[in-house]
Design a protein around this motif. Structure first.
Motif, mmCIF file in Angstrom:
data_model
loop_
_atom_site.group_PDB
_atom_site.id
_atom_site.type_symbol
_atom_site.label_atom_id
_atom_site.label_comp_id
_atom_site.label_asym_id
_atom_site.label_seq_id
_atom_site.Cartn_x
_atom_site.Cartn_y
_atom_site.Cartn_z
ATOM 1 N N LEU A 98 -17.569 8.218 -66.809
ATOM 2 C CA LEU A 98 -17.462 8.543 -68.233
ATOM 3 C C LEU A 98 -18.794 9.006 -68.811
ATOM 4 O O LEU A 98 -18.880 10.026 -69.495
ATOM 5 C CB LEU A 98 -16.948 7.329 -69.001
ATOM 6 C CG LEU A 98 -16.855 7.466 -70.518
ATOM 7 C CD1 LEU A 98 -15.825 8.521 -70.890
ATOM 8 C CD2 LEU A 98 -16.505 6.137 -71.169
ATOM 9 N N LEU A 99 -19.865 8.255 -68.528
ATOM 10 C CA LEU A 99 -21.161 8.581 -69.107
ATOM 11 C C LEU A 99 -21.749 9.869 -68.541
ATOM 12 O O LEU A 99 -22.538 10.534 -69.222
ATOM 13 C CB LEU A 99 -22.140 7.426 -68.877
ATOM 14 C CG LEU A 99 -21.974 6.189 -69.769
ATOM 15 C CD1 LEU A 99 -22.995 5.133 -69.390
ATOM 16 C CD2 LEU A 99 -22.125 6.561 -71.235
ATOM 17 N N VAL A 114 -18.794 0.680 -76.633
ATOM 18 C CA VAL A 114 -17.388 0.756 -76.222
ATOM 19 C C VAL A 114 -17.234 0.304 -74.773
ATOM 20 O O VAL A 114 -16.324 -0.469 -74.436
ATOM 21 C CB VAL A 114 -16.860 2.189 -76.406
ATOM 22 C CG1 VAL A 114 -15.458 2.315 -75.835
ATOM 23 C CG2 VAL A 114 -16.854 2.565 -77.878
ATOM 24 N N THR A 152 -21.338 4.766 -77.523
ATOM 25 C CA THR A 152 -20.546 4.840 -76.295
ATOM 26 C C THR A 152 -20.800 3.631 -75.411
ATOM 27 O O THR A 152 -19.867 3.090 -74.797
ATOM 28 C CB THR A 152 -20.887 6.129 -75.530
ATOM 29 O OG1 THR A 152 -20.696 7.255 -76.386
ATOM 30 C CG2 THR A 152 -19.997 6.280 -74.313
ATOM 31 N N SER A 182 -26.990 7.191 -77.323
ATOM 32 C CA SER A 182 -25.658 6.932 -76.766
ATOM 33 C C SER A 182 -25.200 5.493 -76.974
ATOM 34 O O SER A 182 -24.246 5.051 -76.318
ATOM 35 C CB SER A 182 -25.651 7.251 -75.270
ATOM 36 O OG SER A 182 -26.620 6.469 -74.585
ATOM 37 N N VAL A 213 -20.743 12.566 -70.686
ATOM 38 C CA VAL A 213 -21.434 12.480 -71.981
ATOM 39 C C VAL A 213 -22.871 12.966 -71.859
ATOM 40 O O VAL A 213 -23.351 13.764 -72.672
ATOM 41 C CB VAL A 213 -21.392 11.035 -72.512
ATOM 42 C CG1 VAL A 213 -22.211 10.903 -73.797
ATOM 43 C CG2 VAL A 213 -19.954 10.603 -72.771
ATOM 44 N N GLY A 226 -17.862 3.991 -81.835
ATOM 45 C CA GLY A 226 -17.956 4.725 -80.591
ATOM 46 C C GLY A 226 -16.909 5.822 -80.495
ATOM 47 O O GLY A 226 -17.197 6.959 -80.088
ATOM 48 N N ILE A 227 -15.675 5.507 -80.892
ATOM 49 C CA ILE A 227 -14.616 6.515 -80.846
ATOM 50 C C ILE A 227 -14.873 7.617 -81.870
ATOM 51 O O ILE A 227 -14.678 8.806 -81.600
ATOM 52 C CB ILE A 227 -13.245 5.845 -81.101
ATOM 53 C CG1 ILE A 227 -12.920 4.882 -79.950
ATOM 54 C CG2 ILE A 227 -12.143 6.882 -81.227
ATOM 55 C CD1 ILE A 227 -11.688 4.047 -80.193
ATOM 56 N N GLY A 232 -17.587 9.904 -80.559
ATOM 57 C CA GLY A 232 -17.065 10.806 -79.551
ATOM 58 C C GLY A 232 -16.209 11.919 -80.148
ATOM 59 O O GLY A 232 -16.251 13.067 -79.704
#
Length: 292
Positions: free
Chosen positions: A173-174, A214, A211, A208, A177, A285-286, A289
């Motif tokens: 995931l990261l 989360v 994120t 970050s 990002v 976090g959401i 994003g």
């Protein structure tokens, strides 16, 4: 002076579509309400039966309101499984995995997303495949590795295993990002003379942080609810986590419905409280994003 008015056709269109939109909203609201009740109904039944006495449950059934509030089922469950010890085991394991998993994910993603190491695509494919592997496939090799390292029946083994498993998802995931991380910030840090470590913990991590919050929340909840691997690797009662203790207790012949409901309520309550505490972190976090 002339007054400009909207054409009659537009007014008719607006007034004719308003009832349809309001009906659609009410229908959607009703459907969502029904779905919400379906989700909440089992939890309400558990709460009702957790505070009943066995006699009340036997005479009135599982869907009745308790005649009197009784905490005896919770007390019996707490004492029978030494729930304080199980709660501490789960808390230490979940927090350790969440912290170490996020740290390992950041280091891996920093190398893959910003450092652009060679074979980056193959590393990402490896982490993706690791996320798709079921835990049953990992049991056999992990069992013998833990035996060889004298870590079997130790919380350390579970912490190491779940840190690696969770960080595989976090790295995947990261990496996406950090692949789009603003290069202007990295160039500014390089101009200021910041090295790789200072850039990571002084620029990349603070930017970050939503994120990472989360990921931390998800890692904690996922590890708290894990059952299969702790059941295999934690055989001693002193090392068991909350989900394993609940499963072992439900297999007891002396268990009754009220004690089972009390154990389920006490077992899920810490994870629910943790989720409510970090709800703002998830929202930020959401939202971050989505804006990005």
């Amino acid at each position: 002076m002339t007054i400009v008015t909207a054409p009659p056709e537009l007014d008719k269109t607006d007034t004719s579509t308003r009832p349809r939109r309001s009906r659609a909203r009410w229908i959607i609201l009703a459907v969502l309400l029904v779905l919400c009740l379906l989700v909440v109904a089992p939890i309400l039944v558990v709460v009702l039966n957790a505070f009943k006495t066995p006699a009340d449950y036997a005479s009135n059934g599982p869907l009745s309101i308790p005649e009197s509030i009784s905490f005896q089922g919770i007390v019996d469950f707490w004492e029978r499984v030494d729930f304080t010890r199980k709660l501490l085991n789960s808390l230490v394991t979940a927090l350790s995995v969440a912290v170490l998993g996020v740290l390992l994910s950041v280091l891996n993603a920093y190398a893959l997303g910003i450092g652009r190491v060679r074979g980056r695509v193959w590393f990402l494919v490896f982490f993706l495949v690791a996320n798709l592997l079921p835990q049953e496939v990992l049991v056999y090799p992990l069992y013998y590795i833990s035996k060889a390292l004298y870590l079997y029946d130790s919380p350390v083994a579970i912490i190491i295993i779940f840190t690696v498993i969770q960080s595989a998802f976090g790295t995947y995931l990261l990496s996406s990002v950090y692949d789009e991380f603003p290069r202007e910030l990295l160039d500014a840090a390089a101009v200021d003379g910041a090295g790789k470590w200072r850039t990571l913990f002084g620029v990349v991590v603070p930017v970050s942080m939503p994120t990472l919050g989360v990921l931390f929340t998800f890692f904690f909840i996922w590890t708290w609810n894990e059952f299969f691997l702790p059941l295999i690797f934690l055989v001693s009662a002193d090392n068991q986590t909350v989900p394993v203790a609940l499963a072992v207790l439900q297999g007891d012949r002396l268990m009754d419905a009220t004690a089972t409901s009390a154990s389920a309520l006490v077992g899920i309550l810490p994870a629910v409280l943790f989720f409510l505490i970090f709800q703002r972190t998830l929202t930020r976090g959401i939202a971050a994003g989505a804006i990005k």
